[in-house]
Design a protein around this motif. Structure first.
Motif, PDB file in Angstrom:
ATOM      1  N   HIS B   5       0.848  -1.188   0.000  1.00 43.89           N
ATOM      2  CA  HIS B   5       0.000   0.000   0.000  1.00 43.89           C
ATOM      3  C   HIS B   5       0.884   1.239   0.000  1.00 43.89           C
ATOM      4  N   GLY B   6       0.527   2.199  -0.825  1.00 40.29           N
ATOM      5  CA  GLY B   6       1.303   3.431  -0.836  1.00 40.29           C
ATOM      6  C   GLY B   6       0.410   4.646  -0.749  1.00 40.29           C
ATOM      7  N   ALA B   7       1.018   5.755  -0.414  1.00 38.95           N
ATOM      8  CA  ALA B   7       0.277   7.024  -0.398  1.00 38.95           C
ATOM      9  C   ALA B   7       1.260   8.162  -0.628  1.00 38.95           C
ATOM     10  N   GLY B  55       3.575   3.233  -3.417  1.00 44.64           N
ATOM     11  CA  GLY B  55       4.627   3.852  -2.605  1.00 44.64           C
ATOM     12  C   GLY B  55       6.015   3.658  -3.168  1.00 44.64           C
ATOM     13  N   TYR B  71       4.688   7.460   1.335  1.00 51.23           N
ATOM     14  CA  TYR B  71       4.536   6.495   2.434  1.00 51.23           C
ATOM     15  C   TYR B  71       4.256   5.128   1.837  1.00 51.23           C
ATOM     16  N   ARG B  72       4.697   4.092   2.556  1.00 45.24           N
ATOM     17  CA  ARG B  72       4.576   2.750   1.996  1.00 45.24           C
ATOM     18  C   ARG B  72       4.406   1.736   3.136  1.00 45.24           C
ATOM     19  N   VAL B  73       3.472   0.854   2.937  1.00 48.66           N
ATOM     20  CA  VAL B  73       3.254  -0.222   3.907  1.00 48.66           C
ATOM     21  C   VAL B  73       3.222  -1.541   3.142  1.00 48.66           C
TER      22      VAL B  73
END
Lengths: 362, 78, 259
Positions: B5-7, B55, B71-73
């Motif tokens: 997941h990125g933002a 991300g 941001y990255r998860v």
């Protein structure tokens, strides 16, 4: 550490010795007659092995003066030397150094011009030295040595003044003072400043932020006209201060003089001989020798002008300093006698010129 | 398989609307505002398809004005 | 996962470099200068060089580089940055000294200073932005302008007869004994940016290790001068500039200091 020492040497060699002994951090030069001995002497003395002074032969006078700019920007005591055509090339860098309010020492051992001219002595760079030289409104502190001792002493004086006012200083010598040999007292060796001393003395220096919170930027660029005018006002305020505090000159037989000679550098020594001959013949001639060509001793000349019948400037040029003397003494007859092209007048010619301009003496 | 997941957070005031981030994005997350402009008149970049963001920071890497934060998860299967 | 859940400090993978000044740059939208500035700011922070670096800014579009990266700077006269850096470096050997120059500055008016600083093996890094045009003065011909390329002073395209040939100065610099590392990079893609960053890092390391002069040429765009959009400029650069200025290392460093 070298102690004080009495030696016999050329003016150019004395510059090199004086630079090392002052604790200069860097010299950047390019060969040109008649000043090449400065770089040659430094190369022979290898100060990088003793004081740690950097000595570098640059690829051009342009590069050399920009090295001086770069070194001065980091707070170091740096200098260059050259002769007239080379100093013309340096004008860009000198303007930047002045505009960035950096201390530096530039030595010009003048030769005859214009153009490639001659390698023989001259004083034809007076205008260039005292009126700025490069673009923009600025002044150098200009020192005119007449002896090898003054060549030595003015290295220290030039740097002291340059650091005091954050303004470049120039030793404006002529080929005679550069090439002639004389007895000279070399000062004892001073240690170069430590990094801590430098940072304390030059909080403005771009030498790496270190413990500083804000960055230091050395630049002469300011596109906002209001701020650029402010910068110029600040420069002018410095020049005013220098004019108030730093005028230097020497007078000879001036107290009772009916006629005044104004001459600088090696020419002043020839004039002194002429004055002594004149006095033997009953003509009361005196002399004022400006030591600082900028700031110019105009008040002192104005004062002396009140009590003399006329003034003669003697210069190795077509008449340059004479303009500043006329400005200083507008109601006194002021004449010029000069030789050009590398010719140096003898005392007899000076006396002859005096008699030609003031017929009552003939 | 791990899910990424990125933002992105874009400083729209600083953005000059050069479009380089839009071109660099491998998953078509970004677009320039079609009508709206910032104080300096630029159609600034924004995340038009935020769900697609992985991300990867390609946009931020090529941004000449350093106005993108990434941001990255990485969600690994339990 | 919601966007709010992702945007948490611990998940941050890219942010504005700490040493990049808060103010906006004066560069045109899409200008390569901004990317290279960002790389330098990142490296100076990552390498712990903030307090011992002196940058030397040129005359040209990057004249205000000193406004953007938070280290000490000296603004040089046009073309003289390598001479300024020579003294700054020799007199302060503990510092990292780098120049940041455009093609006019480094390869036209400053050619002598560039070649001789490199030939002396000054322990400096030269960052060379080559976009084939004079940006600051309004798009005139640069020494690196391609043949046929239209500029304000070659409105019908540069011709060899009138203006000579585009100057591949990095190739010349690579032949000098004083250079230890000469490379040509670009910043048009994320991968290219990463490679340029690695190259500049190597250049900084070389300067600190006293290996000699490093030159990192960054083939760049000037979309205002080229009169193309930033994205189209990148395409044009790949298509035309890379032919004359191919990317890659021209000289790689040995690991040992020169002296």
């Amino acid at each position: 550490m070298e102690a004080e020492e009495v030696r016999l040497m050329k003016g150019n060699e004395a510059i090199a010795h004086a630079a090392i002994r002052y604790g200069v951090d860097g010299y950047f030069g390019y060969p040109i007659t008649p000043q090449s001995e400065v770089l040659e002497t430094l190369a022979e003395l290898k100060p990088w092995e003793t004081t740690g002074m950097v000595v570098l032969q640059a690829e051009s006078e342009v590069a050399a003066i920009n090295m001086v700019y770069g070194g001065a920007a980091t707070g170091k005591a740096v200098m260059t030397s050259s002769s007239s055509p080379g100093v013309s090339l340096k004008q860009e860098g000198i303007s930047y150094i002045a505009a960035s309010e950096l201390p530096a020492l530039i030595v010009n051992v003048m030769r005859g011009g214009p153009g490639l001219g001659t390698i023989q002595p001259s004083q034809a760079d007076y205008f260039q030295a005292v009126k700025g030289g490069g673009h923009g409104d600025y002044h150098l502190i200009v020192l005119a040595p007449a002896t090898v001792q003054e060549m030595t002493d003015f290295v220290a004086l030039g740097f002291d003044l340059a650091f005091k006012y954050r303004n470049p200083a120039m030793i404006l010598a002529d080929g005679v003072v550069g090439q002639m040999m004389e007895k000279v007292v070399l000062p004892p060796q001073r240690p170069r400043r430590t990094e801590e001393e430098l940072r304390a003395q030059c909080p403005w220096a771009a030498c790496g932020k270190g413990d500083r919170k804000n960055r230091n930027v050395i630049t002469s660029l300011e596109l906002d006209s209001a701020r650029m005018e402010e910068n110029n006002h600040r420069f002018q305020a410095t020049y005013k201060l220098i004019e108030q505090n730093e005028v230097r000159y020497q007078t000879y037989y001036a107290d009772d003089a009916d006629y005044l000679i104004v001459a600088f550098g090696s020419v002043a020594r020839i004039c002194l001989k002429a004055i002594e001959e004149a006095r033997e013949a009953g003509i009361k001639v005196g002399m004022l020798r400006p030591i600082t060509l900028w700031p110019f001793p105009k008040t002192q000349i104005a004062e002396l002008a009140k009590s003399v019948r006329g003034i003669l400037t003697v210069e190795l040029n077509a008449g340059q300093m004479v303009e500043d003397v006329r400005l200083a003494a507008p109601t006194t007859p002021v004449y010029h006698f000069g030789r050009m092209g590398g010719i140096v007048p003898n005392p007899g010619e000076v006396l002859q010129a005096l008699k030609e301009h003031f017929p009552e003496l003939a | 398989m791990a899910k990424v997941h990125g933002a992105v957070v874009i400083d729209g005031k600083r953005c000059k609307g050069c479009d380089l981030c839009v071109v660099a994005c491998p998953t078509d997350v970004l677009l320039l505002q079609p009508k709206e402009v910032n104080d300096r008149g630029y159609h600034y970049a924004y995340a038009a398809n935020p769900d697609k963001c992985i991300g990867c920071a390609a946009c931020a890497t090529v941004c000449p004005d350093a106005c993108i934060e990434v941001y990255r998860v990485v969600e690994r299967p339990a | 996962m919601t966007t709010e859940e992702i945007i948490q400090p611990q998940n941050k993978v890219y942010s504005r470099p700490r040493l990049l000044d808060e103010r906006d740059t004066h560069y045109c939208p899409g200008c390569s200068h901004g990317v290279v500035h960002k790389i330098i700011a990142e490296l100076l922070d990552e390498m712990g060089l903030e307090n011992k670096t002196v940058g030397v800014a040129p005359v040209g579009c990057a004249v205000f580089a000193y406004n953007y990266i938070d280290v000490d700077w000296v603004e040089a006269a046009h073309g003289r940055a390598p001479a300024v850096a020579t003294a700054a470096s020799r007199l302060n050997p503990q510092n990292l000294v780098f120049t940041y120059q455009g093609d006019g500055d480094l390869a036209a008016i400053g050619t002598a200073e560039t070649i001789h600083a490199a030939n002396r093996g000054e322990n400096i890094a030269m960052i060379f932005i080559n976009n084939g045009i004079y940006g600051m003065t309004g798009g005139q011909m640069a020494p690196t302008t391609l043949l046929g390329m239209k500029t304000a002073t070659t409105p019908y395209g540069r011709t060899a007869e009138l203006n000579g040939y585009p100057l591949p100065i990095s190739n010349i610099l690579a032949t000098l004994d004083g250079t230890c590392y000469v490379t040509r990079q670009a910043v048009h893609t994320p991968a290219a940016v990463r490679k340029t960053k690695a190259a500049i890092k190597k250049a900084f390391e070389n300067a600190l290790a006293k290996r000699g002069t490093s030159v990192v040429e960054v083939v760049s765009t000037c979309n205002s001068g080229w009169k193309l959009s930033p994205a189209k400029s990148n395409e044009w650069m790949v298509e035309h500039m890379f032919e004359k200025y191919p990317l890659g290392d021209l000289k790689t460093p040995s690991e040992e200091p020169k002296n």
